[in-house]
Design a protein around this motif. Structure first.
Motif, PDB file in Angstrom:
ATOM      1  N   LEU A  70     -22.623 -25.758 -44.525  1.00  0.00           N
ATOM      2  CA  LEU A  70     -22.475 -24.707 -45.483  1.00  0.00           C
ATOM      3  C   LEU A  70     -23.973 -24.095 -45.870  1.00  0.00           C
ATOM      4  CD1 LEU A  70     -21.187 -23.324 -48.175  1.00  0.00           C
ATOM      5  CD2 LEU A  70     -21.808 -25.325 -49.460  1.00  0.00           C
ATOM      6  N   ARG A  71     -24.804 -25.178 -45.803  1.00  0.00           N
ATOM      7  CA  ARG A  71     -26.482 -24.847 -45.860  1.00  0.00           C
ATOM      8  C   ARG A  71     -26.727 -23.748 -45.007  1.00  0.00           C
ATOM      9  NH1 ARG A  71     -30.095 -29.452 -45.047  1.00  0.00           N
ATOM     10  NH2 ARG A  71     -29.503 -29.005 -42.846  1.00  0.00           N
ATOM     11  N   GLU A  72     -26.203 -23.959 -43.507  1.00  0.00           N
ATOM     12  CA  GLU A  72     -26.578 -23.072 -42.475  1.00  0.00           C
ATOM     13  C   GLU A  72     -25.707 -21.890 -42.462  1.00  0.00           C
ATOM     14  OE1 GLU A  72     -26.184 -25.382 -39.043  1.00  0.00           O
ATOM     15  OE2 GLU A  72     -27.750 -26.916 -39.740  1.00  0.00           O
ATOM     16  N   SER A  73     -24.875 -21.692 -43.407  1.00  0.00           N
ATOM     17  CA  SER A  73     -24.023 -20.235 -43.436  1.00  0.00           C
ATOM     18  C   SER A  73     -24.454 -19.405 -44.493  1.00  0.00           C
ATOM     19  CB  SER A  73     -22.565 -20.712 -43.813  1.00  0.00           C
ATOM     20  OG  SER A  73     -22.444 -20.885 -45.011  1.00  0.00           O
ATOM     21  N   THR A  74     -24.110 -18.273 -44.704  1.00  0.00           N
ATOM     22  CA  THR A  74     -24.335 -17.154 -45.499  1.00  0.00           C
ATOM     23  C   THR A  74     -23.493 -17.445 -46.952  1.00  0.00           C
ATOM     24  OG1 THR A  74     -22.834 -15.561 -44.757  1.00  0.00           O
ATOM     25  CG2 THR A  74     -25.402 -15.772 -43.888  1.00  0.00           C
ATOM     26  N   GLU A  75     -22.726 -18.644 -47.104  1.00  0.00           N
ATOM     27  CA  GLU A  75     -21.734 -18.774 -48.247  1.00  0.00           C
ATOM     28  C   GLU A  75     -22.468 -19.349 -49.269  1.00  0.00           C
ATOM     29  OE1 GLU A  75     -18.784 -18.051 -48.272  1.00  0.00           O
ATOM     30  OE2 GLU A  75     -18.295 -17.131 -46.256  1.00  0.00           O
ATOM     31  N   PRO A  76     -22.543 -18.418 -50.454  1.00  0.00           N
ATOM     32  CA  PRO A  76     -23.152 -18.861 -51.615  1.00  0.00           C
ATOM     33  C   PRO A  76     -22.555 -19.953 -52.596  1.00  0.00           C
ATOM     34  CG  PRO A  76     -22.368 -16.662 -51.724  1.00  0.00           C
ATOM     35  CD  PRO A  76     -22.030 -16.936 -50.721  1.00  0.00           C
ATOM     36  N   VAL A  77     -23.086 -20.562 -53.397  1.00  0.00           N
ATOM     37  CA  VAL A  77     -22.399 -21.561 -54.358  1.00  0.00           C
ATOM     38  C   VAL A  77     -22.803 -21.217 -55.695  1.00  0.00           C
ATOM     39  CG1 VAL A  77     -21.966 -23.750 -55.278  1.00  0.00           C
ATOM     40  CG2 VAL A  77     -22.319 -23.411 -52.843  1.00  0.00           C
ATOM     41  N   VAL A  78     -21.964 -20.674 -56.671  1.00  0.00           N
ATOM     42  CA  VAL A  78     -22.129 -20.356 -57.822  1.00  0.00           C
ATOM     43  C   VAL A  78     -21.441 -21.185 -58.964  1.00  0.00           C
ATOM     44  CG1 VAL A  78     -22.156 -18.546 -59.868  1.00  0.00           C
ATOM     45  CG2 VAL A  78     -22.457 -17.805 -57.491  1.00  0.00           C
ATOM     46  N   VAL A  79     -22.155 -22.127 -59.866  1.00  0.00           N
ATOM     47  CA  VAL A  79     -21.685 -22.900 -60.665  1.00  0.00           C
ATOM     48  C   VAL A  79     -21.892 -22.490 -62.128  1.00  0.00           C
ATOM     49  CG1 VAL A  79     -21.830 -25.299 -61.516  1.00  0.00           C
ATOM     50  CG2 VAL A  79     -22.564 -24.951 -59.027  1.00  0.00           C
ATOM     51  N   LEU A  80     -20.701 -22.610 -62.765  1.00  0.00           N
ATOM     52  CA  LEU A  80     -20.817 -22.131 -64.393  1.00  0.00           C
ATOM     53  C   LEU A  80     -20.544 -23.416 -65.052  1.00  0.00           C
ATOM     54  CD1 LEU A  80     -18.413 -18.854 -63.757  1.00  0.00           C
ATOM     55  CD2 LEU A  80     -21.223 -18.913 -63.612  1.00  0.00           C
ATOM     56  N   ILE A  81     -21.435 -23.708 -65.827  1.00  0.00           N
ATOM     57  CA  ILE A  81     -21.244 -25.041 -66.830  1.00  0.00           C
ATOM     58  C   ILE A  81     -21.359 -24.384 -68.241  1.00  0.00           C
ATOM     59  CG2 ILE A  81     -22.478 -26.854 -67.459  1.00  0.00           C
ATOM     60  CD1 ILE A  81     -23.900 -27.118 -64.867  1.00  0.00           C
ATOM     61  N   GLY A  82     -20.165 -24.384 -68.805  1.00  0.00           N
ATOM     62  CA  GLY A  82     -19.962 -24.033 -70.222  1.00  0.00           C
ATOM     63  C   GLY A  82     -19.850 -25.504 -71.222  1.00  0.00           C
ATOM     64  N   PRO A 119     -13.449 -19.027 -54.481  1.00  0.00           N
ATOM     65  CA  PRO A 119     -13.773 -20.296 -53.599  1.00  0.00           C
ATOM     66  C   PRO A 119     -15.176 -20.737 -53.895  1.00  0.00           C
ATOM     67  CG  PRO A 119     -13.344 -18.702 -51.988  1.00  0.00           C
ATOM     68  CD  PRO A 119     -12.856 -18.082 -53.240  1.00  0.00           C
ATOM     69  N   ASN A 120     -16.013 -19.738 -54.150  1.00  0.00           N
ATOM     70  CA  ASN A 120     -17.591 -20.048 -54.000  1.00  0.00           C
ATOM     71  C   ASN A 120     -17.846 -20.073 -55.328  1.00  0.00           C
ATOM     72  OD1 ASN A 120     -16.933 -18.238 -51.676  1.00  0.00           O
ATOM     73  ND2 ASN A 120     -18.887 -18.638 -50.957  1.00  0.00           N
ATOM     74  N   VAL A 121     -16.957 -20.246 -56.371  1.00  0.00           N
ATOM     75  CA  VAL A 121     -17.389 -19.909 -57.610  1.00  0.00           C
ATOM     76  C   VAL A 121     -17.125 -21.630 -58.498  1.00  0.00           C
ATOM     77  CG1 VAL A 121     -17.496 -19.362 -59.871  1.00  0.00           C
ATOM     78  CG2 VAL A 121     -17.702 -17.865 -58.194  1.00  0.00           C
ATOM     79  N   CYS A 122     -17.675 -22.424 -59.027  1.00  0.00           N
ATOM     80  CA  CYS A 122     -17.431 -23.625 -59.616  1.00  0.00           C
ATOM     81  C   CYS A 122     -17.506 -23.415 -60.975  1.00  0.00           C
ATOM     82  CB  CYS A 122     -17.997 -24.871 -58.671  1.00  0.00           C
ATOM     83  SG  CYS A 122     -17.324 -26.425 -59.344  1.00  0.00           S
ATOM     84  N   SER A 123     -16.245 -23.753 -61.919  1.00  0.00           N
ATOM     85  CA  SER A 123     -16.552 -23.828 -63.270  1.00  0.00           C
ATOM     86  C   SER A 123     -16.196 -24.987 -63.710  1.00  0.00           C
ATOM     87  CB  SER A 123     -15.344 -22.713 -63.705  1.00  0.00           C
ATOM     88  OG  SER A 123     -15.967 -21.508 -63.394  1.00  0.00           O
ATOM     89  N   LEU A 124     -16.939 -25.645 -64.829  1.00  0.00           N
ATOM     90  CA  LEU A 124     -16.599 -26.731 -65.520  1.00  0.00           C
ATOM     91  C   LEU A 124     -17.246 -26.742 -67.001  1.00  0.00           C
ATOM     92  CD1 LEU A 124     -19.391 -28.685 -65.781  1.00  0.00           C
ATOM     93  CD2 LEU A 124     -19.099 -28.578 -63.093  1.00  0.00           C
ATOM     94  N   VAL A 125     -16.709 -27.486 -67.635  1.00  0.00           N
ATOM     95  CA  VAL A 125     -17.161 -27.349 -69.334  1.00  0.00           C
ATOM     96  C   VAL A 125     -17.594 -28.964 -69.616  1.00  0.00           C
ATOM     97  CG1 VAL A 125     -15.969 -27.664 -71.554  1.00  0.00           C
ATOM     98  CG2 VAL A 125     -15.623 -25.456 -70.201  1.00  0.00           C
ATOM     99  N   VAL A 126     -18.422 -29.026 -70.429  1.00  0.00           N
ATOM    100  CA  VAL A 126     -19.415 -30.285 -70.980  1.00  0.00           C
ATOM    101  C   VAL A 126     -18.973 -30.445 -72.284  1.00  0.00           C
ATOM    102  CG1 VAL A 126     -21.416 -31.496 -71.171  1.00  0.00           C
ATOM    103  CG2 VAL A 126     -21.079 -29.741 -69.272  1.00  0.00           C
ATOM    104  N   TYR A 127     -18.485 -31.752 -72.666  1.00  0.00           N
ATOM    105  CA  TYR A 127     -18.361 -31.953 -74.136  1.00  0.00           C
ATOM    106  C   TYR A 127     -18.527 -33.244 -74.695  1.00  0.00           C
ATOM    107  CZ  TYR A 127     -14.636 -34.906 -72.455  1.00  0.00           C
ATOM    108  OH  TYR A 127     -13.711 -35.949 -72.059  1.00  0.00           O
ATOM    109  N   LEU A 128     -18.498 -33.494 -76.011  1.00  0.00           N
ATOM    110  CA  LEU A 128     -18.848 -34.757 -76.466  1.00  0.00           C
ATOM    111  C   LEU A 128     -17.896 -34.888 -77.753  1.00  0.00           C
ATOM    112  CD1 LEU A 128     -22.773 -34.298 -76.953  1.00  0.00           C
ATOM    113  CD2 LEU A 128     -21.756 -36.027 -75.797  1.00  0.00           C
ATOM    114  N   SER A 129     -17.046 -35.758 -77.308  1.00  0.00           N
ATOM    115  CA  SER A 129     -15.843 -36.184 -78.195  1.00  0.00           C
ATOM    116  C   SER A 129     -16.396 -36.892 -79.427  1.00  0.00           C
ATOM    117  CB  SER A 129     -14.810 -36.966 -77.287  1.00  0.00           C
ATOM    118  OG  SER A 129     -15.553 -38.421 -76.974  1.00  0.00           O
ATOM    119  N   ASP A 130     -17.142 -37.731 -79.609  1.00  0.00           N
ATOM    120  CA  ASP A 130     -17.938 -38.166 -80.593  1.00  0.00           C
ATOM    121  C   ASP A 130     -18.769 -37.331 -81.358  1.00  0.00           C
ATOM    122  OD1 ASP A 130     -19.328 -39.892 -82.494  1.00  0.00           O
ATOM    123  OD2 ASP A 130     -18.875 -41.683 -81.478  1.00  0.00           O
TER     124      ASP A 130
END
Length: 303
Positions: A84-96, A212-223
């Motif tokens: 992947l590093r040697e390719s032109t494929e980008p990675v976009v990470v969305l952390i909400g 496929p190049n975008v990774c979304s996730l959400v952070v939380y605190l239950s307490d």
């Protein structure tokens, strides 16, 4: 004087670097201490064998042999990340995640571990939009995400409802700028991490959620107690930030937004990570991103 080892890759030579080799291993999920130990062992072996010029493929083969019996998963990821590093494929990470749950800290740690240079907070996007758009036009944009007043939304409603109504209105406005950043990153092949409260999963364009190049996730605190304590920690040594008391005065509204974002993630099928321990949460985030990265790498291999 110890002779330098030159690594040959596609006909070009570069000095052997334990730091870069260890970084490649940590990107694939290896523990930092394991990564540096293996990199040091490979270098020592090459020096003992008086190998001053070596192909990159041989270096990686030695690494794989050392890892195979202890962490075969890292071996697989390492190869895919290299492709992947040697390719032109980008990675976009969305952390909400809501204010105070640690999205900015996790984003910075993820970027460090995966060597991503660009990290942007949605608060920064909002600040730019504030300079361009008058409060008379979009008053919700000029409030904190948790402090939109009933009169700002200009729709008669119960004050309780105005919290989420105003937040959603602001998020939709900020996401216009976020979408421009993501589009540019994907177009130019630049890796990017975006973090912030405005990244509500259900409000993010479906083309990004499914991309496929975008990774979304959400952070939380239950307490809620842990969440409260984070504001005091956040205020320590940061004179330019708002005092903890201001956040805590609006803690009820912040928790409503927190629960709304978490439920939105559940409905949208977006991964959720609890951030009680930074190390554990960071490991989980890296795992999620590398899982997505592996999928992109497999597509590259099939082409």
């Amino acid at each position: 004087m110890e002779r330098e080892i030159m690594v040959i890759r596609e006909g070009r030579e570069a000095p052997f670097s334990r730091g870069l080799l260890a970084q490649t291993l940590t990107q694939a999920g290896a523990r930092a201490e394991v990564a540096y130990r293996i990199a040091s062992e490979v270098r020592s072996e090459l020096l003992a064998e008086e190998r001053c010029r070596v192909e990159e493929g041989e270096v990686l083969a030695r690494v794989r042999a050392k890892l195979q019996n202890t962490d075969a998963l890292v071996v697989s990821r390492m190869e895919k990340w290299r492709i992947l590093r040697e390719s032109t494929e980008p990675v976009v990470v969305l952390i909400g995640g809501a204010t105070g749950v640690g999205t900015s800290t996790l984003a910075a740690d993820l970027a460090r571990r995966l060597n991503i240079q660009s990290v942007i907070g949605t608060d920064s996007v909002r600040e730019i939009l504030r300079r361009a758009i008058s409060p008379d036009l979009l008053s919700t944009l000029h409030r904190s995400s948790y402090n939109v007043r009933p009169e700002d939304v200009r729709v008669p409603m119960d004050p309780e409802d105005s919290v989420l109504f105003g937040f959603r209105a602001q998020a939709s406005q900020v996401l216009v700028g976020v979408e421009a950043l993501v589009d540019r990153s994907l177009k130019e092949g630049v890796n990017l991490v975006v973090e912030g409260v405005h990244l509500v999963p259900e409000m993010i364009l479906s083309r990004y959620r499914d991309h496929p190049n975008v990774c979304s996730l959400v952070v939380y605190l239950s307490d809620e107690g842990v969440h409260r304590d984070r504001f005091h920690l956040r205020a320590l040594g940061t004179a330019m930030r708002r005092p903890a008391e201001e956040y805590l005065a609006h803690f009820r509204e912040i928790r409503r937004i927190h629960d709304y974002i978490l439920e939105s993630a559940r409905r949208a099928g977006v991964r959720r990570v609890e951030n009680v321990s930074l190390e554990a949460a960071s490991d989980a985030v890296v795992e999620i991103v590398l899982g997505r990265v592996s999928g992109i790498a497999e597509q590259v291999l099939e082409r």
